[in-house]
Motif scaffolding. Sequence first.
Motif, short mmCIF file in Angstrom:
data_model
loop_
_atom_site.label_atom_id
_atom_site.label_comp_id
_atom_site.label_asym_id
_atom_site.label_seq_id
_atom_site.Cartn_x
_atom_site.Cartn_y
_atom_site.Cartn_z
N TRP A 370 -14.20 0.67 0.55
CA TRP A 370 -13.23 1.63 1.10
C TRP A 370 -13.88 3.00 1.25
CZ3 TRP A 370 -8.72 0.16 3.08
CH2 TRP A 370 -8.15 -1.04 2.66
N GLU A 371 -13.69 3.63 2.40
CA GLU A 371 -14.25 4.97 2.67
C GLU A 371 -13.11 5.94 2.94
OE1 GLU A 371 -17.01 4.82 5.85
OE2 GLU A 371 -18.39 3.43 4.84
N ILE A 372 -13.08 7.04 2.20
CA ILE A 372 -12.02 8.02 2.38
C ILE A 372 -12.30 8.84 3.64
CG2 ILE A 372 -13.13 9.78 0.94
CD1 ILE A 372 -10.23 10.36 -0.12
N ILE A 373 -11.27 8.98 4.48
CA ILE A 373 -11.46 9.70 5.74
C ILE A 373 -10.65 10.99 5.80
CG2 ILE A 373 -12.01 7.60 7.03
CD1 ILE A 373 -9.15 7.65 8.14
N ARG A 374 -9.66 11.14 4.92
CA ARG A 374 -8.89 12.38 4.93
C ARG A 374 -8.19 12.57 3.59
NH1 ARG A 374 -5.40 14.79 9.84
NH2 ARG A 374 -7.52 15.27 10.45
N THR A 375 -8.13 13.83 3.16
CA THR A 375 -7.44 14.17 1.92
C THR A 375 -6.52 15.35 2.17
OG1 THR A 375 -9.30 13.41 0.58
CG2 THR A 375 -7.71 14.86 -0.49
N LEU A 376 -5.24 15.19 1.84
CA LEU A 376 -4.26 16.27 1.89
C LEU A 376 -3.76 16.55 0.48
CD1 LEU A 376 -2.29 15.11 5.06
CD2 LEU A 376 -4.17 16.76 4.93
N SER A 377 -2.78 17.41 0.36
CA SER A 377 -2.30 17.79 -0.97
C SER A 377 -1.75 16.60 -1.75
CB SER A 377 -1.22 18.87 -0.85
OG SER A 377 -0.13 18.38 -0.06
N ASN A 378 -1.00 15.74 -1.10
CA ASN A 378 -0.41 14.60 -1.80
C ASN A 378 -0.64 13.28 -1.08
OD1 ASN A 378 1.18 15.24 0.36
ND2 ASN A 378 3.13 15.13 -0.74
N ILE A 379 -1.65 13.26 -0.17
CA ILE A 379 -1.95 12.05 0.60
C ILE A 379 -3.46 11.88 0.70
CG2 ILE A 379 -1.76 10.91 2.84
CD1 ILE A 379 0.79 12.53 3.33
N LYS A 380 -3.92 10.66 0.53
CA LYS A 380 -5.32 10.31 0.77
C LYS A 380 -5.34 9.07 1.65
CE LYS A 380 -7.09 12.05 -3.66
NZ LYS A 380 -7.76 11.68 -4.93
N ILE A 381 -6.32 9.04 2.57
CA ILE A 381 -6.40 7.94 3.53
C ILE A 381 -7.79 7.34 3.49
CG2 ILE A 381 -6.13 7.26 5.94
CD1 ILE A 381 -4.39 9.79 6.28
N TRP A 382 -7.85 5.99 3.37
CA TRP A 382 -9.11 5.26 3.38
C TRP A 382 -9.09 4.23 4.51
CZ3 TRP A 382 -6.66 6.52 -1.12
CH2 TRP A 382 -7.40 7.07 -2.17
N THR A 383 -10.27 3.83 4.95
CA THR A 383 -10.42 2.68 5.85
C THR A 383 -11.54 1.79 5.33
OG1 THR A 383 -11.96 3.85 7.31
CG2 THR A 383 -9.60 3.88 7.92
N CYS A 384 -11.50 0.53 5.73
CA CYS A 384 -12.54 -0.43 5.36
C CYS A 384 -12.75 -1.36 6.54
CB CYS A 384 -12.13 -1.21 4.12
SG CYS A 384 -13.36 -2.41 3.55
N GLU A 385 -13.97 -1.40 7.07
CA GLU A 385 -14.28 -2.25 8.22
C GLU A 385 -15.03 -3.49 7.77
OE1 GLU A 385 -15.63 -0.46 11.91
OE2 GLU A 385 -15.35 1.52 11.01
#
Length: 554
Positions: A370-385
Amino acid sequence: MERSGAAGGWVPMCRSVLPAHANHRGELSAGQLLKWMDATACLAAEKHAGVSCVTASMDDIQFEEAARVGQVITIKAKVNRAFKTSMEVGIKVTVQDVLTNVEKIVSVAYATYVVKPVGAKKIELEPVKLLSAEDHLEHALATERKRIRLGYQEIFQNLMQESNKEGDHCDVFEEEGAVSTDLTHVQTIELVQPPHANHHGNTFGGQIMAWMETVASISASRLCRSYPILKSVDMFKFWGPSLVGDRLVFNAIVNNTFQNNVEVGVRVEAYNCEEWIKNQARHINSAFLIFNSVNDKGELLTFPKVKPTTKDGVRRYHGAVARKRIRLARKCMLTAKEDKSYDLWEKSNQAYMNYSNIATLTRLAAKPGWEIIRTLSNIKIWTCEDGDVLSLKVEMQVNTASHVAFSLLSNFTNRQQWDKHFLTCEVLQAISEDDKIYYITSPPMTGHQPRDFVILVSRRQPLEPSEPYVVAVKSVNLTSMPPSSEHCRSEILCAGFQIYSDSASSCRVYYFNQMSSGVMHYLASNLTGLSNTVEDTALECIKFLELKGSKCWS
């Protein structure tokens, strides 16, 4: 009295296959392998428990490869999960050719062991110490496998009731050339001697399994006029112990044949000296063994049809059909090639598809890369190809109790309140309190036809505080809800939520979605609420959960 759990890890046993271990084909006897598997699994169970353990059952076993004389068998076992006084032990068997160094999997099985009581003291097992990602995965899935074990009898009875509704099926037994099952009945008696006992003084469970395999093989051979090969076993269930000095009576008979394989039922009864005189049997074990047979060229032989001659024989005949339906459902699930037709085999298919739903999401969550692509105050987003499959993970910090978030997110009729890409949502079938099938429609996008989905939603509550609540989602097919011309039927490979508790009033919600390249755009925009941005959908979800959660506390 509590016992501290041993650190996780495999307990290995290596054996060189000698002529004394082999059958007429020079292959390792299935009975001998079952003895080794049981011994290795018992060592793993006792390593964790710190006290004596006995075999309660061994799940359905599939034999994928044969080991030959001169090759090396490696059996590894480890405790996947402890449930107070019982444990699930995973068993992996591989064979290695010493000349080529090629290694193949022979079998993967799961057994249940229970702690042998020590006097009047009750022993409660400590949780397993999880050291690796694989440990965590198997630990989570052990709970689902236990659900299947506990529900097996109900599934089987439902299938038998369906069979009874169809009538007596007398015409089935009138086929020309059918062989009476009476001709396949085999009985043998074994006297339990010290070499047959384990270190508790009880008859070694693996020895009983080996004797069962022998008598079942003889029964099957009376149909094929050849040497049968054991391919699988429906669960070995130990109903009670036997001791040195007991007489064990094994009765085997063919229940039914299915073209290239045959099911043999074996019942084991035990007698001590007094019971032997009075003919008072103790039923200690039953199992159903499936064999095939090959000719000198390695070609599968066809078994003749059989016909039962008694009422009990008819029951066993139809019972074999029900068990085959369950085996087919299980095989589809284990090979990840399941037919998504949820009602194809009714209850037999449903139990394993529910398991598959939870298992697929659990494996996706545990997947590396899993690679993190964005971080906000209360949200984190990952993708995995992974090839042409893109997986998405979104972490949301929510000021709501985990059990409240679980209740709200597992009810998909709530989804329209925070996801504008849910146009309608209705429950098609309530399979159980925790497994439901929904029909969902989404509004049309520019240049595209409206889409619809038929999904299975399986929810599970944690057994331990450190475990998450789980809501798993995948597409299924229902004959009662075929695709229509008004919508374009879409598919969800794997999606869902894992919810971890941080405090009494806060939790972390993880959303997962696995999308193939062909439908990625539509799934992302029409179902997961990602038509604008991932963040927007996540924020709407957080607002919904916190608003509803505050009302629950007020």
